[in-house]
Design a protein around this motif. Structure first.
Motif, PDB file in Angstrom:
ATOM      1  N   PRO A 117       0.854  -1.189   0.000  1.00 21.69           N
ATOM      2  CA  PRO A 117       0.000   0.000   0.000  1.00 21.69           C
ATOM      3  C   PRO A 117       0.890   1.240   0.000  1.00 21.69           C
ATOM      4  CG  PRO A 117       0.254  -0.829   2.223  1.00 21.69           C
ATOM      5  CD  PRO A 117       1.040  -1.763   1.340  1.00 21.69           C
ATOM      6  N   SER A 118       0.286   2.429  -0.072  1.00 26.75           N
ATOM      7  CA  SER A 118       1.110   3.630   0.132  1.00 26.75           C
ATOM      8  C   SER A 118       0.586   4.393   1.353  1.00 26.75           C
ATOM      9  CB  SER A 118       1.119   4.512  -1.115  1.00 26.75           C
ATOM     10  OG  SER A 118      -0.015   5.322  -1.138  1.00 26.75           O
ATOM     11  N   PHE A 119       1.511   5.042   2.023  1.00 25.08           N
ATOM     12  CA  PHE A 119       1.165   5.840   3.215  1.00 25.08           C
ATOM     13  C   PHE A 119       1.724   7.240   3.079  1.00 25.08           C
ATOM     14  CE2 PHE A 119       0.942   1.557   5.035  1.00 25.08           C
ATOM     15  CZ  PHE A 119      -0.257   1.644   5.736  1.00 25.08           C
ATOM     16  N   ASP A 120       0.863   8.240   3.277  1.00 27.13           N
ATOM     17  CA  ASP A 120       1.336   9.613   3.422  1.00 27.13           C
ATOM     18  C   ASP A 120       1.302   9.887   4.906  1.00 27.13           C
ATOM     19  OD1 ASP A 120       1.826  10.503   0.917  1.00 27.13           O
ATOM     20  OD2 ASP A 120      -0.246  11.119   0.538  1.00 27.13           O
ATOM     21  N   SER A 121       2.380  10.398   5.453  1.00 32.03           N
ATOM     22  CA  SER A 121       2.329  10.660   6.889  1.00 32.03           C
ATOM     23  C   SER A 121       2.646  12.114   7.182  1.00 32.03           C
ATOM     24  CB  SER A 121       3.275   9.729   7.646  1.00 32.03           C
ATOM     25  OG  SER A 121       4.591   9.899   7.205  1.00 32.03           O
ATOM     26  N   GLU A 125       2.054  18.406  16.434  1.00 29.14           N
ATOM     27  CA  GLU A 125       2.637  18.551  17.764  1.00 29.14           C
ATOM     28  C   GLU A 125       2.327  17.354  18.668  1.00 29.14           C
ATOM     29  OE1 GLU A 125       2.353  22.048  20.881  1.00 29.14           O
ATOM     30  OE2 GLU A 125       2.499  22.702  18.785  1.00 29.14           O
ATOM     31  N   ASN A 126       1.035  16.971  18.693  1.00 25.52           N
ATOM     32  CA  ASN A 126       0.698  15.878  19.617  1.00 25.52           C
ATOM     33  C   ASN A 126       0.185  14.629  18.909  1.00 25.52           C
ATOM     34  OD1 ASN A 126      -1.511  17.123  18.731  1.00 25.52           O
ATOM     35  ND2 ASN A 126      -2.233  17.862  20.731  1.00 25.52           N
ATOM     36  N   GLY A 127       0.353  14.566  17.612  1.00 26.10           N
ATOM     37  CA  GLY A 127      -0.169  13.389  16.931  1.00 26.10           C
ATOM     38  C   GLY A 127       0.368  13.212  15.542  1.00 26.10           C
ATOM     39  N   MET A 128      -0.369  12.418  14.790  1.00 31.29           N
ATOM     40  CA  MET A 128       0.105  12.078  13.452  1.00 31.29           C
ATOM     41  C   MET A 128      -1.084  11.665  12.599  1.00 31.29           C
ATOM     42  SD  MET A 128       2.796   9.049  12.715  1.00 31.29           S
ATOM     43  CE  MET A 128       3.577   8.963  11.116  1.00 31.29           C
ATOM     44  N   GLN A 129      -1.038  12.007  11.319  1.00 35.66           N
ATOM     45  CA  GLN A 129      -2.034  11.491  10.375  1.00 35.66           C
ATOM     46  C   GLN A 129      -1.333  10.580   9.382  1.00 35.66           C
ATOM     47  OE1 GLN A 129      -4.365  14.267   8.137  1.00 35.66           O
ATOM     48  NE2 GLN A 129      -6.062  14.102   9.573  1.00 35.66           N
ATOM     49  N   LEU A 130      -1.952   9.457   9.139  1.00 31.77           N
ATOM     50  CA  LEU A 130      -1.421   8.516   8.160  1.00 31.77           C
ATOM     51  C   LEU A 130      -2.533   8.257   7.155  1.00 31.77           C
ATOM     52  CD1 LEU A 130       0.253   5.370   9.833  1.00 31.77           C
ATOM     53  CD2 LEU A 130       1.319   6.938   8.215  1.00 31.77           C
ATOM     54  N   MET A 161     -10.261   6.209  12.652  1.00 37.48           N
ATOM     55  CA  MET A 161     -10.201   5.780  11.252  1.00 37.48           C
ATOM     56  C   MET A 161     -11.309   6.455  10.475  1.00 37.48           C
ATOM     57  SD  MET A 161      -9.910   1.676  11.051  1.00 37.48           S
ATOM     58  CE  MET A 161      -9.795   1.177   9.346  1.00 37.48           C
ATOM     59  N   ASP A 162     -10.959   7.185   9.423  1.00 27.60           N
ATOM     60  CA  ASP A 162     -11.980   7.811   8.578  1.00 27.60           C
ATOM     61  C   ASP A 162     -11.887   7.147   7.205  1.00 27.60           C
ATOM     62  OD1 ASP A 162     -13.690   9.427   7.218  1.00 27.60           O
ATOM     63  OD2 ASP A 162     -12.387  11.193   7.239  1.00 27.60           O
ATOM     64  N   ASP A 163     -12.853   6.284   6.927  1.00 29.96           N
ATOM     65  CA  ASP A 163     -12.800   5.463   5.715  1.00 29.96           C
ATOM     66  C   ASP A 163     -13.498   6.179   4.562  1.00 29.96           C
ATOM     67  OD1 ASP A 163     -12.796   3.514   3.802  1.00 29.96           O
ATOM     68  OD2 ASP A 163     -13.396   1.905   5.160  1.00 29.96           O
ATOM     69  N   PHE A 171      -9.007   4.108   0.736  1.00 30.06           N
ATOM     70  CA  PHE A 171      -8.487   5.437   1.065  1.00 30.06           C
ATOM     71  C   PHE A 171      -8.958   5.715   2.491  1.00 30.06           C
ATOM     72  CE2 PHE A 171      -8.467   9.947   1.606  1.00 30.06           C
ATOM     73  CZ  PHE A 171      -7.435  10.424   0.813  1.00 30.06           C
ATOM     74  N   VAL A 172      -8.055   5.575   3.428  1.00 31.13           N
ATOM     75  CA  VAL A 172      -8.440   5.688   4.828  1.00 31.13           C
ATOM     76  C   VAL A 172      -7.483   6.629   5.550  1.00 31.13           C
ATOM     77  CG1 VAL A 172      -8.784   4.424   7.001  1.00 31.13           C
ATOM     78  CG2 VAL A 172      -9.395   3.342   4.830  1.00 31.13           C
ATOM     79  N   VAL A 173      -8.057   7.611   6.244  1.00 26.14           N
ATOM     80  CA  VAL A 173      -7.237   8.553   7.006  1.00 26.14           C
ATOM     81  C   VAL A 173      -7.211   8.097   8.464  1.00 26.14           C
ATOM     82  CG1 VAL A 173      -6.930  10.962   7.720  1.00 26.14           C
ATOM     83  CG2 VAL A 173      -7.950  10.427   5.468  1.00 26.14           C
ATOM     84  N   PHE A 174      -6.018   7.774   8.944  1.00 23.87           N
ATOM     85  CA  PHE A 174      -5.838   7.414  10.353  1.00 23.87           C
ATOM     86  C   PHE A 174      -5.345   8.645  11.097  1.00 23.87           C
ATOM     87  CE2 PHE A 174      -5.272   3.288   8.258  1.00 23.87           C
ATOM     88  CZ  PHE A 174      -5.986   2.431   9.093  1.00 23.87           C
ATOM     89  N   THR A 175      -6.035   8.998  12.169  1.00 25.58           N
ATOM     90  CA  THR A 175      -5.563  10.096  13.018  1.00 25.58           C
ATOM     91  C   THR A 175      -5.134   9.498  14.351  1.00 25.58           C
ATOM     92  OG1 THR A 175      -7.110  11.570  11.917  1.00 25.58           O
ATOM     93  CG2 THR A 175      -6.174  12.348  14.005  1.00 25.58           C
ATOM     94  N   LEU A 176      -3.870   9.673  14.644  1.00 24.42           N
ATOM     95  CA  LEU A 176      -3.287   9.045  15.835  1.00 24.42           C
ATOM     96  C   LEU A 176      -2.932  10.124  16.854  1.00 24.42           C
ATOM     97  CD1 LEU A 176      -0.702   6.774  13.931  1.00 24.42           C
ATOM     98  CD2 LEU A 176      -3.133   6.360  14.284  1.00 24.42           C
ATOM     99  N   SER A 177      -3.246   9.845  18.102  1.00 25.78           N
ATOM    100  CA  SER A 177      -2.850  10.798  19.146  1.00 25.78           C
ATOM    101  C   SER A 177      -2.537  10.050  20.430  1.00 25.78           C
ATOM    102  CB  SER A 177      -3.971  11.814  19.398  1.00 25.78           C
ATOM    103  OG  SER A 177      -5.156  11.128  19.702  1.00 25.78           O
ATOM    104  N   HIS A 178      -1.682  10.658  21.236  1.00 20.58           N
ATOM    105  CA  HIS A 178      -1.342  10.054  22.521  1.00 20.58           C
ATOM    106  C   HIS A 178      -2.470  10.247  23.508  1.00 20.58           C
ATOM    107  CE1 HIS A 178       2.671   8.530  22.016  1.00 20.58           C
ATOM    108  NE2 HIS A 178       2.936   9.564  21.259  1.00 20.58           N
ATOM    109  N   LYS A 179      -2.772   9.206  24.258  1.00 19.93           N
ATOM    110  CA  LYS A 179      -3.767   9.343  25.329  1.00 19.93           C
ATOM    111  C   LYS A 179      -3.087  10.007  26.515  1.00 19.93           C
ATOM    112  CE  LYS A 179      -6.486   5.246  24.403  1.00 19.93           C
ATOM    113  NZ  LYS A 179      -6.769   3.886  24.821  1.00 19.93           N
TER     114      LYS A 179
END
Ligand code: HEM
Length: 180
Positions: A117-121, A125-130, A161-163, A171-179
Motif C-alpha cells: 500500500p502507500s502511506f502519506d504521513s 505537535e501531539n499526533g500524526m495522520q497517516l 479511522m476515517d474510511d 483510502f483511509v485517514v488514520f488520526t493518531l494521538s497520545h492518550k
C-alpha cells in the motif's frame, strides 16, 4: 500477497482456535493454492479474505476484528524477522513515518512481486495522520499493525479511522494521538 502473510495467519489461527478450525476454514474456502503456502510463494490476496470470512463465520467474531488482531500479531513477527527496521527508532510515530520511504521500499527490493500500500504521513505537535491507499481492502490490517507498533514502543495511542474508500480502492485517514 506473499506466502509469509498466509503462513503467519494460519499459524495464528492454529494457536488461537486450534488445528481443526484451521483445517476447516482451508477446506471450506475455495482456494486456488489449496492452502499449501510457502514463505517465498505469492498468492492471490483474495485467498486471505476468504479465509478470514470463513473464520468469522465459525468464530462469530467480526472479520475486521480478526484482521486487526492478525495485524497486531504480524507486527510482533516483523520485530523478530526484520529487527533492522526497529533499530535506531525510539518511538511509535517515528517508526510509522519510516514505513513508506524505508520499510516497504526494502520489502519491495526483497520481494519484487510484493503488492504494497502507500502511506502519506504528517506529524503534528501531539499526533500524526497517516493516509492509507491501496487497491486492496486491508485497512483493518493497517489498524492492527499501527496498534502493534504502539504496543511495541510501549505507548498508549488513540487511533481514529476515517474510511473514504470507494470503487474497491482503499483510502483511509488514520488520526493518531497520545492518550493522556
Ligand atoms: C517492519 C515492519 C514491516 C514490514 C517488514 C512490512 C512488510 C510487509 C509485507 C511483506 C507485506 C506483504 C506484501 C505482499 O505480500 O504483497 C506488507 C503489506 C502491508 N503492510 Fe507492511 N510491513 C511493516 C510494517 C507495516 C506497518 C506499521 C503498517 C501500517 C501502518 C503496514 C501496512 C501494511 C498493509 C496494510 C499491508 C497489506 C497490503 C495492502 O494493504 O495493500 N506495514 N507489509
Amino acid at each position: 500477497m506473499k506466502g509469509i502473510v498466509f503462513s503467519e495467519f494460519i499459524e495464528l489461527v492454529e494457536e488461537k482456535f486450534g488445528l481443526d478450525i484451521a483445517d476447516t476454514i482451508i477446506e471450506e474456502s475455495d482456494l486456488p493454492s489449496q492452502g499449501a503456502y510457502t514463505q517465498v510463494g505469492t498468492y492471490d490476496h483474495t485467498e486471505l479474505i476468504q479465509l478470514v470470512s470463513k473464520l468469522s463465520e465459525h468464530t462469530e467474531i467480526p472479520a475486521d476484528d480478526l484482521v486487526k488482531t492478525f495485524g497486531e500479531h504480524m507486527l510482533q513477527r516483523f520485530v523478530a524477522l526484520y529487527p533492522q527496521f526497529f533499530e535506531n527508532v525510539d518511538n511509535c510515530f517515528d517508526f510509522l513515518d519510516t514505513i513508506e520511504n524505508k520499510v516497504h521500499v526494502e520489502v519491495q527490493k526483497l520481494y519484487p512481486e510484493a503488492e504494497l500500500p502507500s502511506f502519506d504521513s504528517m506529524k503534528s505537535e501531539n499526533g500524526m495522520q497517516l493516509i492509507y491507499r491501496s487497491n486492496r481492502p486491508f485497512s483493518a490490517l493497517a489498524y492492527g499493525l499501527i496498534r502493534g507498533s504502539a504496543t511495541y514502543f510501549n505507548e498508549d495511542i488513540d487511533i481514529e479511522m476515517d474510511d473514504q474508500s470507494s470503487d474497491g480502492k482503499s483510502f483511509v485517514v488514520f488520526t493518531l494521538s497520545h492518550k493522556n
